[in-house]
Each structure stands twice: as structure tokens, then as C-alpha cells.
Design a protein around this motif. Structure first.
Motif, PDB file in Angstrom:
ATOM      1  N   ILE A  40      -6.150  -0.033   0.375  1.00 40.72           N
ATOM      2  CA  ILE A  40      -4.933  -0.810   0.603  1.00 40.72           C
ATOM      3  C   ILE A  40      -5.332  -2.280   0.577  1.00 40.72           C
ATOM      4  N   ILE A  41      -4.685  -3.067  -0.283  1.00 45.83           N
ATOM      5  CA  ILE A  41      -5.133  -4.441  -0.554  1.00 45.83           C
ATOM      6  C   ILE A  41      -3.997  -5.434  -0.341  1.00 45.83           C
ATOM      7  N   ASN A  52       3.178  -8.369  -0.270  1.00 46.84           N
ATOM      8  CA  ASN A  52       2.890  -7.054  -0.838  1.00 46.84           C
ATOM      9  C   ASN A  52       1.588  -6.462  -0.315  1.00 46.84           C
ATOM     10  N   LEU A  53       1.598  -5.148  -0.103  1.00 44.60           N
ATOM     11  CA  LEU A  53       0.385  -4.375   0.071  1.00 44.60           C
ATOM     12  C   LEU A  53       0.290  -3.423  -1.112  1.00 44.60           C
ATOM     13  N   TYR A  54      -0.867  -3.404  -1.761  1.00 45.69           N
ATOM     14  CA  TYR A  54      -1.069  -2.569  -2.938  1.00 45.69           C
ATOM     15  C   TYR A  54      -1.901  -1.344  -2.569  1.00 45.69           C
ATOM     16  N   ILE A  92      -3.317   0.589  -9.485  1.00 50.34           N
ATOM     17  CA  ILE A  92      -2.315   0.510  -8.430  1.00 50.34           C
ATOM     18  C   ILE A  92      -1.405   1.733  -8.521  1.00 50.34           C
ATOM     19  N   VAL A  93      -1.273   2.480  -7.422  1.00 46.73           N
ATOM     20  CA  VAL A  93      -0.430   3.670  -7.417  1.00 46.73           C
ATOM     21  C   VAL A  93       0.877   3.439  -6.672  1.00 46.73           C
ATOM     22  N   PRO A 107       2.885   1.894   7.086  1.00 42.63           N
ATOM     23  CA  PRO A 107       2.419   1.843   5.699  1.00 42.63           C
ATOM     24  C   PRO A 107       3.381   2.465   4.693  1.00 42.63           C
ATOM     25  N   GLN A 108       4.319   3.311   5.173  1.00 44.02           N
ATOM     26  CA  GLN A 108       5.290   3.903   4.245  1.00 44.02           C
ATOM     27  C   GLN A 108       6.446   2.945   3.954  1.00 44.02           C
TER      28      GLN A 108
END
Length: 270
Positions: A150-151, A157-159, A168-169, A209-210
């Protein structure tokens, strides 16, 4: 993040002109959605911290701290002893690299760079560099949920990233009752939630995170003041560094070039 106040206007200009589009969002407060609740904490202990470490990433793993430090010609990956702050193992980066967030997953250490668009992968045991990936955005913070990386990139944004190919998913936007929250920095995944520093603010956000919703906030405004430590440059040496010790159920908190690292316990209801 960072870096220097003189560069802040440049960063804001660039942020508005790249495709990491949530960097500069400003929203009107949604009064039907209350602000995130405060998370209370207590300081358990203070430990020494090397004042040459311009902290960008922090992890607690197998009874040691792992830290990524920034600044060109000074960046490195280090493993240290918590009790005395001494370096146990290190890998220096290239003089042109600016080290950023780190994560440990499947026997590997992943390390971001700030504007070099590179991600370095090291063997956890030897610190030998074994792989390298490209990253399209700036690198700020990084953590893992045990499956994905997680970036953060300094935007809202969190990728969510596949660690095998760095694709990236998913992308999650961090929001509170005002809307998107920018300048998300150093990250730590704790018991199904993401804890995040916000650059130049003495707070840590607890993020779902969701949904990306901020579900709690730790106010660390008085942490340094109440500890009695002195920062050489309060404008530069800002809060940045979150590591979780599952054995103690405690967080380790520090900042850039801070002389101390704090063990804190959060209110149990959180």
C-alpha cells in the motif's frame, strides 16, 4: 513529506499538473458526516534515535527497527537496536537517491524513492539488492496488508500494489468530513486499519483501507513539547515514522532527525 519549505510551492504546482489527480482537492465540510473521533494515547517509554536519520519509513520486525532515511547523498536502509539506537545493519543508497517508505513482505524489504521513480527490493537477511521496479508517481509512504503493498504519493490516494510486478490493482481515496485528505505520508498497517502521518501536521490518521474513510485521529501536537527533547529545526524535523509492535500492542513514533523514539499505547476502545 518533506522536503523543504522553499520547495513547497513547486510541489503544489507539479501536483496540479500530473495524473495523480487528488493532490490538491479542496472540499466543503459535510455537516451530516461528523469529524473522526479522537484516539487517546499514553507514552510508555522513550528510546534514543539517531539525529542523522531523516526518517521516511519505519518498521518493527523480529525485535528490531528497520528505517529508511531520506536526503540526497545521505539516504540508506538501516536496521537498529531499539534500546540503544545503534545500527546493526545498513545499506547505503546511491548519492542521487532520496529514500522513502519501506515495507517487509515475504522475506523482502521494499524501499521507495522520492522522485527517482524507482523501487528497490532487498533480501531481508542480507540487505542485498535483488530486484528493482519502476513507479510512475512520487514515492512517499509504504506498508503492507500481508498480501499487497500500500503506497502513498503525497496526494489523497492510496495505491494497492501487486508486490510481484508492482502493478496497481486498486486505488483508494482517503477522505474525512471535509472531503479528500492530501499529503498522506508514512504508513503502517495495524489490525486491519492503516495509520498514516500527514506531512507537516502533528497528527496520525486511522484509515479504513476499504472505504478510505478516516475513522480516527491521534493528536500528537504536544508529544515533543511534553517530552523535553529539542529539535534542531522544527520546520524541517517533522513527525514522520510509525511502527507497530504486535507483541506489546504498541506503536513506535518518531520524526525526521528526532533525538528520541516514543513507544505509545492507544486507548483500548480503538
Amino acid at each position: 513529506m518533506k522536503k523543504f519549505l522553499a520547495a513547497l510551492s513547486i510541489l503544489l504546482f507539479v501536483a496540479c499538473n500530473n495524473n495523480d489527480t487528488n493532490s490538491g482537492n479542496i472540499s466543503v465540510e459535510d455537516n451530516s458526516n461528523p469529524p473522526p473521533p479522537a484516539i487517546n494515547y499514553s507514552v510508555v517509554k522513550m528510546y534514543p534515535h539517531d539525529t542523522s536519520f531523516f526518517t521516511e519509513g519505519l518498521i518493527w520486525h523480529n525485535d528490531h527497527l528497520y528505517e529508511s532515511t531520506g536526503l540526497e547523498n545521505k539516504s540508506r536502509l538501516v536496521k537498529t537496536d531499539l534500546n540503544n539506537g545503534k545500527i546493526v545493519q545498513e545499506s547505503k543508497m546511491l548519492p542521487t537517491d532520496f529514500g522513502e517508505g519501506i515495507a517487509i513482505l515475504n522475506g523482502k524489504i521494499y524501499q521507495l524513492t522520492y522522485q527517482q521513480h524507482k523501487v528497490y527490493v532487498y533480501d531481508l537477511t542480507t540487505f542485498k539488492k535483488i530486484q528493482e521496479f519502476n513507479w510512475p508517481y512520487e514515492g512517499w509512504g509504504m506498508t503492507t496488508d500481508g498480501k499487497h503493498l500500500i503506497i502513498s504519493t503525497g496526494s489523497s490516494n492510496l495505491y494497492i500494489v501487486n508486490p510481484d510486478n508492482f502493478q496497481i490493482v486498486n486505488t483508494v481515496s482517503v477522505t474525512n468530513n471535509y472531503g479528500p485528505v492530501g499529503k498522506i505520508n508514512e504508513l503502517e498497517y495495524v489490525n486491519g486499519a492503516i495509520y498514516a502521518n500527514v506531512w507537516f501536521e502533528n497528527i496520525i490518521l486511522k484509515i479504513d483501507p476499504q472505504s478510505g474513510q478516516v475513522v480516527g485521529q491521534i493528536n500528537l501536537q504536544n508529544l515533543v513539547q511534553n517530552s523535553g527533547i529539542t529539535l534542531n529545526d522544527p520546520n524541517e524535523d517533522v513527525l514522520n515514522g510509525i511502527a507497530y509492535d504486535s507483541t506489546k500492542d504498541a506503536l513506535y513514533i518518531t520524526g525526521k532527525r528526532w533525538p528520541a523514539l516514543f513507544e505509545i499505547k492507544l486507548n483500548k476502545q480503538h
